[in-house]
Design an enzyme around this catalytic site. Structure first.
Site, PDB file in Angstrom:
ATOM      1  N   GLY A  99       0.812  -1.209   0.000  1.00  0.00           N
ATOM      2  CA  GLY A  99       0.000   0.000   0.000  1.00  0.00           C
ATOM      3  C   GLY A  99       0.844   1.257   0.000  1.00  0.00           C
ATOM      4  O   GLY A  99       1.806   1.384   0.758  1.00  0.00           O
TER       5      GLY A  99
ATOM      6  N   GLU B  52      -1.922 -10.471   6.098  1.00  0.00           N
ATOM      7  CA  GLU B  52      -1.235 -11.020   7.271  1.00  0.00           C
ATOM      8  C   GLU B  52      -1.268 -12.548   7.259  1.00  0.00           C
ATOM      9  O   GLU B  52      -1.293 -13.195   8.297  1.00  0.00           O
ATOM     10  CB  GLU B  52      -1.876 -10.502   8.568  1.00  0.00           C
ATOM     11  CG  GLU B  52      -1.178  -9.306   9.159  1.00  0.00           C
ATOM     12  CD  GLU B  52       0.232  -9.612   9.614  1.00  0.00           C
ATOM     13  OE1 GLU B  52       0.430 -10.499  10.446  1.00  0.00           O
ATOM     14  OE2 GLU B  52       1.152  -8.968   9.098  1.00  0.00           O
TER      15      GLU B  52
END
Length: 782
Positions: free
Chosen positions: A238, A479
């Protein structure tokens, strides 16, 4: 963007009492709530509808308040970890809501997001970051304040990865001199960083799959970063495409020809003055995504880029100039684990918060919306009165309380735990992985169920939930993909189970979270006089009985996995082949363990609440009763709901009723009686909770500005709110003339072409003559 998205953020908020004494931020910033009256139309019918929906909401609030007989402020304070923090949140919210840029009347408020195109969304995100920086300086907000501010803004900004991964990694993976060089600059936003780990060809397989190399060069006294293949380019980070100035690049550390696996390197990727990529670095955008549109997820290639030797994050080890890799003195490997555990527990917290927002929207809409009526009644029924809808809305609401309060307890334990041995770290990692798998899957399904409960309005961006869901949906893969990290948890579970059965781990040394495995060696843990059978809802209302039932389901799932693995090995398969063949069994064992774990954690929280607030404390008995009812409803839901319709996994109810071994607890449960008891408990808890659904949802304290959902206005003007919101669509304003002209150019010739007299002119081959469409074919003038 979880409230406690990082361990550091959680610790900062836990220390907020000290911050409140020092901060110059004053209570006078707190403004009174503002209700904006919107009208459905200029006609009497629209005004009548708006008045009716507003009265529905007011009456529902009044009736719930009377029946509870108490102010809900103590419940809100419980959700915010106490009255001081709740008041702080309210003050910060007041400042943000009054902001000219993204406040409740600002051009970039949350409800306006759906009307922005991709470029506009990105520019708006940059403006918000700049404005947050200005507000931070103006009000001297502390780090703890900024954690709350990011939670309140709760929008995908290019700063997201910088705050939740980049900064925590610097805090835990840098040595002292590196922290002095980079950490404060990152906290001040003088540098903004990305977390460049994922590659085009590898995501979850970090250790074995990452291809980017960092080769030590004595000549340069540094490392040469290189992406040698198309699959090695960084993909997904990001902010990488345009927004960040730096990146933590994960690459295989190669020293003297030896590969030491992935390590993190600080790399400046573009000029802070021009924004252009630096030499040897090429970046770009990966393209549109399901959600997170304002965040510029990017790709990056590195062509033999040299970074200084001290840009290897060196909290644990460093490379000396002679090319020696040595451990850093007093290195603490626990720190990197804490970062990962904090991130995963933060995701659990986020699951509770998004369900809380969606439940508030769904329940408020169901209170305002009327459909169908009984013959004996003059008006249509509020749809919240239908029991099937109550179930669909109250289960996610119950889960929001369970996930939220449990995650706060988990994060607090993470802050206070020493993790003084590797085994304890492995156990914490297994628990965090299992809970992440369960909570993200459950919350994603809950968001979709609430969206559907809104009927056709749920498909509109006015519902707020489509954007919530699109942003949260990534959590099942971020994650660590759920099906991948499930294996990390299940391998630990199987190792513990095998040790218990083989007798190499005594039950006295069994970690608390694995206590349900006690007795697995004999597989006959119930004595004849220990009758734990369930006969009615009252039996299942006991938290001890709920724990026993879920523990039995988890034990049976673990035993089932072990049996399947042994059968596969007996057929001649290798250990890895056998494991791959049993993934559905092992995933079931992990989910059953996660359900037991989070139920246990919430029950621990409830016991503290009942002790500290009963009966003369600050939490009224009726509120405690409702919290218990939410726990019971959550228990029924997780027992009877399959994890996923396509997962192939049985429900905990089915698992608990299995007969494994010679004589297990399952022999004391009768299938029909147990099922009837669960159904009876569901009915009783819905009857208790339904009248208070609105109060329990609004106890979260979300404002219209935070929800950004015109279908659920706080003032109750449902239809006026929707009409006003739709009127702001650019298709109805600044783009209307352009689109009208496009229709005339492209479809107008079809509407005006005489039937049977040749082919209509193509707007592609040649621009048709503009002329008014036939009045006989169109209902109004274009």
């Amino acid at each position: 963007m979880a409230f406690f998205r990082t361990l550091a953020g959680h610790r900062a908020v836990c220390d907020l009492a000290d911050e409140l004494q020092r901060s110059p931020f004053q209570a006078e910033h707190l403004a009174s709530p503002v209700s904006v009256s919107l009208h459905a139309s200029n006609g009497q019918s629209g005004q009548w509808q708006s008045e009716c929906t507003s009265k529905d909401l007011s009456l529902s609030r009044l009736e719930s308040s009377r029946s509870i007989g108490a102010d809900l402020t103590p419940l809100t304070s419980l959700l915010y970890q106490g009255a001081p923090l709740r008041r702080r949140v309210e003050m910060l919210r007041a400042v943000l809501e009054s902001d000219d840029l993204f406040g409740r009347n600002g051009p970039y408020r949350r409800s306006e997001g759906p009307f922005l195109d991709r470029d506009e969304s990105y520019r708006a995100a940059l403006l918000k970051i700049r404005r947050l920086w200005e507000l931070r300086k103006k009000h001297a907000w502390s780090e703890a304040d900024m954690v709350i501010v990011h939670e309140l803004v709760d929008e995908p900004l290019p700063l997201y990865i910088h705050t939740c991964l980049f900064i925590p990694t610097l805090q835990h993976s840098c040595n002292l001199s590196q922290k002095q060089r980079w950490l404060q600059a990152a906290l001040d936003w003088r540098i903004i960083g990305a977390y460049a780990q994922t590659e085009l060809g590898h995501g979850s397989n970090v250790r074995g799959g990452i291809e980017t190399t960092a080769t030590y060069s004595a000549k340069h006294d540094g490392f040469i970063l290189h992406t040698p293949t198309i699959t090695s380019r960084k993909w997904w980070p990001g902010g990488l495409a345009q927004s960040v100035t730096h990146a933590l690049v994960y690459a295989r550390l190669v020293v003297g020809g030896a590969d030491y696996g992935p390590s993190a390197f600080m790399l400046q990727i573009r000029s802070t003055r021009t924004g252009h990529d630096l030499a040897g670095i090429t970046t770009g955008n990966i393209g549109p995504k399901v959600g997170f549109h304002p965040i510029d997820n990017g790709w990056m290639t590195l062509d033999n880029v040299v970074v200084p030797r001290d840009h290897l994050l060196s909290a644990s080890y460093a490379v000396h100039q002679a090319g020696q890799l040595n451990k850093t003195p007093n290195a603490n490997p626990v720190l990197s684990y804490r970062t990962m555990l904090g991130a995963r527990f933060g995701i659990i917290h986020l699951g509770g918060r998004v369900l809380a927002k969606a439940s508030t929207i769904g329940i408020r809409f169901a209170t305002l919306r009327r459909q169908f009526k009984h013959v004996s009644k003059p008006v249509e029924n509020q749809i919240i009165s239908y029991s099937s809808l109550q179930w669909r809305l109250l289960v996610p609401l119950a889960a929001s309380y369970v996930f939220h309060l449990s995650s706060l307890d988990l994060l607090t334990s993470l802050v206070t735990s020493d993790f003084d041995d590797v085994a304890t770290l492995k156990d914490a990692h297994a628990t965090a992985s299992a809970l992440k798998v369960f909570v993200t899957g459950f919350a994603s399904a809950g968001l979709e169920e609430i969206r559907r409960s809104l009927g056709g309005h749920g498909y509109s961006k006015a519902a707020g939930i489509p954007d919530l869901s699109a942003s949260f949906l990534q959590m099942v893969t971020v994650e660590g993909d759920n099906y991948i990290i499930s294996q990390q948890a299940s391998r630990r579970l199987m190792a513990i189970l095998e040790a218990v059965i083989e007798g190499t781990l005594s039950t006295s040394r069994l970690p608390e979270q694995y206590a349900y495995l006690d007795g697995a060696a004999a597989a006959s843990v119930v004595s004849q006089e220990n009758n734990i059978g369930v006969h009615s809802a009252a039996d299942f209302a006991s938290p001890a009985m709920q724990q026993r039932f879920l523990a039995l389901a988890a034990l049976n799932a673990a035993l089932q996995t072990r049996e399947a693995l042994r059968a596969e090995r007996a057929s001649g398969k290798s250990a890895e082949e056998a494991w791959d063949a049993c993934l559905i069994f092992s995933d079931t064992a992990v989910l059953a363990y996660a359900i037991l774990s989070i139920h246990s954690r919430f029950q621990r929280v409830m016991e503290r609440i009942q002790i500290s607030h009963a009966p003369t404390g600050s939490l009224p008995p009726k509120i405690v009763e409702l919290l218990v009812a939410l726990r019971d409803l959550f228990f029924v839901a997780v027992c009877t709901t399959a994890p996923s319709p396509l997962s192939g996994m049985p429900t905990p109810l089915i698992l608990a009723l299995q007969h494994r071994g010679k004589k297990t607890d399952a022999t004391r449960f009768d299938t029909a009686t147990t099922t009837r008891a669960l159904e009876e408990l569901r009915r009783k808890r819905l009857e208790l909770l339904a009248p208070h659904a609105l109060a329990l949802a609004e106890a979260w304290g979300f404002s219209d500005w935070e929800l950004g959902a015109p279908v659920a206005p706080e003032n109750g003007d449902l239809y006026g709110s929707l009409v006003s919101w739709a009127a702001r669509d650019p298709m109805n304003s600044r783009h209307a003339q352009t689109n009208r002209r496009a229709w005339v150019d492209i479809l107008g010739p079809l509407a005006n072409h005489p039937s049977g007299q040749g082919q209509a002119p193509s707007p592609i081959a040649g621009r048709p003559e503009r002329r008014p469409p036939s009045a006989s074919l169109l209902p109004h003038k274009l």
